[in-house]
Design an enzyme around this catalytic site. Structure first.
Site, PDB file in Angstrom:
ATOM      1  N   GLU B  52       0.817  -1.221   0.000  1.00  0.00           N
ATOM      2  CA  GLU B  52       0.000   0.000   0.000  1.00  0.00           C
ATOM      3  C   GLU B  52       0.847   1.266   0.000  1.00  0.00           C
ATOM      4  O   GLU B  52       0.416   2.311  -0.503  1.00  0.00           O
ATOM      5  CB  GLU B  52      -0.946   0.009   1.199  1.00  0.00           C
ATOM      6  N   PHE B 114     -11.755  -7.281  13.794  1.00  0.00           N
ATOM      7  CA  PHE B 114     -10.672  -7.741  12.930  1.00  0.00           C
ATOM      8  C   PHE B 114     -10.301  -6.655  11.913  1.00  0.00           C
ATOM      9  O   PHE B 114     -11.164  -6.082  11.269  1.00  0.00           O
ATOM     10  CB  PHE B 114     -11.094  -9.025  12.197  1.00  0.00           C
ATOM     11  N   GLN B 115      -9.021  -6.396  11.800  1.00  0.00           N
ATOM     12  CA  GLN B 115      -8.470  -5.391  10.884  1.00  0.00           C
ATOM     13  C   GLN B 115      -9.100  -4.017  11.077  1.00  0.00           C
ATOM     14  O   GLN B 115      -9.246  -3.254  10.136  1.00  0.00           O
ATOM     15  CB  GLN B 115      -8.593  -5.840   9.418  1.00  0.00           C
ATOM     16  N   LYS B 164     -17.726  -0.850   5.776  1.00  0.00           N
ATOM     17  CA  LYS B 164     -18.250  -1.808   4.792  1.00  0.00           C
ATOM     18  C   LYS B 164     -19.780  -1.796   4.734  1.00  0.00           C
ATOM     19  O   LYS B 164     -20.368  -1.980   3.665  1.00  0.00           O
ATOM     20  CB  LYS B 164     -17.751  -3.206   5.165  1.00  0.00           C
ATOM     21  N   MET B 471      24.195   8.972   2.687  1.00  0.00           N
ATOM     22  CA  MET B 471      24.095  10.281   3.320  1.00  0.00           C
ATOM     23  C   MET B 471      24.388  10.183   4.818  1.00  0.00           C
ATOM     24  O   MET B 471      25.061  11.042   5.394  1.00  0.00           O
ATOM     25  CB  MET B 471      22.701  10.878   3.077  1.00  0.00           C
TER      26      MET B 471
END
Lengths: 167, 571
Positions: B52, B114-115, B164, B471
């Site tokens: 993602e 969940f999630q 949802k 760097m």
């Protein structure tokens, strides 16, 4: 006036009346390490907006930045610092004092001078309600410390601009 | 009422179509399945990323290239939190994104389902605005507002959290709805009084300097800036993100300023009697020690975001408005002054302190980028990751047009460059797109090679590979007594074989003598993505360098003989 002086500021905001708005606002203060001393959220005459009155202390330059960052939030209609302006500022406090019968008269005398209302009375306690400016409430608080203050709740300052000016 | 029943997910996709969205960069999961299903019936093309964060940087690259919001679609919980680095990257650099996250059903919100993650809560500090949709009737309005907020004013990311149950709820969309944004005001023309004041300052200055920032590119001010510079004969420097706001091959350009800017740009900053920022926020990489930055010069600040005024420095004149409109107005008022001696002085600095590097010895990163610049002549979109290669690319790859130099400036997000190039190539399929990355940053998002291969994107990935986090190593060398800690990237893969295993073409450069030949070969390869592994000298440093938080007078032009004091500024 010293630009970096730490002092107290009265800030008012008109915001969308939605969940999460308070967090967005407090995050702006927290990120710059600015402490909020009191905060009042209340409905306005229009139900889609809320009014926030915030008292905060810190340096003026940082606060100017914070106000601009608050105004940038999509949910903030406007934010302004009223410090130093001619505005009406009021606060309400409830103070519960330990007050056996022998000192009741004395406490009530003090209360009268401050135009308090007695909102509860028992054999041992007295609950006073006081409204007014922060200085007046502070003075009452000092006067009552010689008795035992059992509890105190203050609403925090609410602010309104005088005349036709908007808050 | 339209009389047509839609569910929340369909209404969302309808809204995206109304915004002429071409691509959605995304990744599916349980909570966003209704939206992925609705997507099948729409002409919007799904670009399936492999992570993602990659999807978010792709959308960012698309957005910086087109000026339109990039759209990201991810699932709840980890899917959404994986976007946060990309969202913060876009927020710091004022890039418009609309990030749509699936969410658990509304009755489960706050129950550790969940999630489930409080994604809108997590997003607050790093978005321009965010929405948690609780009522399906709000979907069309919120989608419209999200795009409007993301793209207008000072652009930024907007997050939409879509539970949802709202995504599957049926409703009859009402096409007559208004946006409701009473607290959102976009400044346009600046205050005429301030503009006149700035015009007077400009007309009086004998050693003026224009500082072009990202805001100039966002507001499409390049033409106005060029007219101002040419009319008034004012040299122009740019920030890292302002590259392209003024052509770097123009005689009046002094290139980038700041920590790793050109010596002559930084000398111009030290000597100027007026500096005018056009859409730059005087970032700490630019001002060094803020309280003495351009102490004796008149400072003018044009910005669309009022909260940038008096933040880092306190200018003499602040103009709150759109950069293009303000500069256009300035152009009608300014009167040229004699800047010839000033320009002559700058020419002297340019000759005396050019960007340079030794061409002997092992493969030089600067040579690779210098030759790349010679081959493409500004006619390419270049993305850069974060680190030494980014600064060398900024120095040697001259940007001549806006929106062709994409890099993570404010956030300094490693892993940005390569996925951003994917987004840029999708936006501009016929344009040459080159990602310049380090071996460290590339490994953070290289899984997107699959995305580039399956979409047959002919982009080129140039890895400046020193097998170090260069760097940080440079700082440890200069400021920490060469005590290297956690910078050796031993165990790097064979990047050529890696590319080939993904179905991409791999090239390798090991010698200075091979640079032009191999780069030309790679640039001519257009059957899909290719990776050019340039195995450069391990311990080279980026100069010039103004140590963080220091004044410009502390600029270092080459490897110092003795140890430098630890910088007082941040990172």
């Amino acid at each position: 006036m010293d630009e970096n002086s730490v002092d107290s500021h009265s800030i008012s905001l008109l915001v969308n009346n939605k969940p999460g708005v308070l967090i967005r606002i407090s995050l702006v203060f927290a990120r710059r390490g600015y402490n909020i001393d009191s905060l009042v959220v209340s409905p306005t005459q229009n139900e889609i907006y809320s009014r926030m009155s915030i008292t905060a202390s810190g340096d003026r330059q940082t606060l100017e930045q914070i106000i601009k960052q608050l105004n940038k939030l999509v949910d903030v209609i406007h934010a302004c610092d009223h410090t130093g302006e001619v505005v009406v500022e009021k606060e309400l406090a409830l103070i519960k004092v330990k007050c056996p019968v022998e000192c009741r008269t004395e406490v009530l005398q003090v209360s009268e001078h401050f135009k308090c209302q007695t909102v509860d009375i028992t054999e041992d306690t007295l609950m006073l309600q006081v409204t007014g400016g922060t200085d007046k409430l502070d003075a009452l608080h000092t006067m009552l410390t010689r008795y035992t203050i059992l509890e105190m709740v203050r609403t925090g300052k609410i602010i309104m601009a005088r005349g036709v000016a908007t808050t | 009422m339209s009389g047509k029943t839609r569910d929340g997910a369909q209404a969302l996709i309808d809204g995206l179509q109304q915004q002429n969205v071409e691509f959605i960069f995304g990744y599916p999961g349980g909570a966003n399945m209704p939206v992925f299903d609705a997507l099948l019936d729409s002409p919007i093309k799904l670009i399936l990323s492999r992570h993602e964060q990659g999807a978010t940087h792709m959308a960012d690259g698309y957005a910086r290239t087109t000026g339109k919001a990039g759209v990201v679609l991810v699932t709840s919980g980890p899917g959404a939190t994986n976007t946060i680095t990309g969202v913060m990257t876009a927020h710091m650099d004022s890039v418009p994104l609309v990030v749509i996250c699936g969410q658990t059903i509304t009755p489960n919100l706050g129950l550790d389902a969940f999630q489930e993650a409080d994604v809108s809560g997590i997003s607050f500090p790093v978005v321009k605005h965010s929405y948690l949709i609780k009522n399906v009737n709000d979907v069309p309005r919120i989608v419209k507002e999200a795009f409007y907020i993301a793209e207008s004013g000072r652009p930024g990311p907007v997050l939409i959290d879509l539970p949802k149950d709202i995504a599957v709820a049926q409703f009859e969309p009402d096409n007559n709805f208004d946006m409701h944004l009473p607290g959102y005001v976009i400044p346009t023309h600046g205050d005429p009084e301030r503009i006149s004041e700035a015009a007077e300052y400009l007309s009086r200055a004998t050693k003026p300097l224009l500082l072009v920032g990202h805001g100039a590119i966002i507001s499409k001010a390049e033409r106005a800036v060029r007219i101002l510079a040419e009319k008034m004969k004012i040299p122009v420097t740019s920030t890292l993100l302002g590259k392209g706001g003024f052509p770097e091959n123009h005689a009046l350009s002094v290139g980038m300023l700041g920590m790793h800017g050109t010596a002559y740009a930084n000398m111009a900053v030290m000597e100027c009697d007026l500096i005018m920022s056009i859409g730059s926020r005087w970032d700490d990489r630019i001002v060094g020690q803020a309280d003495i930055f351009c102490k004796d010069a008149v400072k003018i600040h044009i910005d669309i975001d009022e909260s940038e005024f008096n933040k880092m420095i306190c200018p003499d004149c602040c103009i709150h408005g759109d950069a293009r409109l303000v500069v256009e107005e300035l152009n009608t008022q300014v009167v040229p002054n004699d800047t010839a001696p000033w320009l002559k002085q700058i020419e002297k600095w340019k000759k005396k302190f050019p960007l340079s590097y030794k061409k002997r010895g092992g493969l030089k990163a600067q040579l690779v980028l210098d030759e790349l610049n010679n081959l493409v002549q500004g006619d390419a979109i270049i993305t850069a990751d974060v680190g030494q290669h980014q600064m060398w690319a900024a120095q040697f790859c001259r940007t001549t047009t806006p929106a062709t130099w994409l890099t993570s400036g404010g956030a300094g997000t490693m892993g940005y460059g390569f996925p951003a190039a994917i987004g840029a190539q999708l936006a501009q399929p016929d344009k040459l797109v080159i990602a310049i990355v380090g071996d460290g940053g590339f490994q953070m998002t290289l899984c997107e090679l699959s995305t580039a291969v399956i979409n047959k994107l002919p982009l080129k990935v140039v890895i400046i590979n020193n097998a170090y986090l260069g760097m940080v190593r440079q700082w440890q060398e200069l400021f920490f007594d060469v005590r290297y800690s956690g910078v050796d990237l031993e165990g790097n893969p064979d990047f050529v074989k890696l590319a080939e295993s993904y179905g991409a073409r791999g090239f390798r450069i090991r010698r200075n003598a091979d640079v032009v030949r191999i780069l030309s070969e790679a640039l001519a390869y257009n059957d899909g993505p290719c990776v050019i592994d340039a195995e450069v000298e391990k311990e080279d440093n980026v100069f010039p360098m103004v140590p963080s938080g220091h004044p410009y007078t502390d600029m270092v032009l080459e490897r110092p003989k003795q140890k430098l004091a630890k910088p007082v500024g941040s990172t």
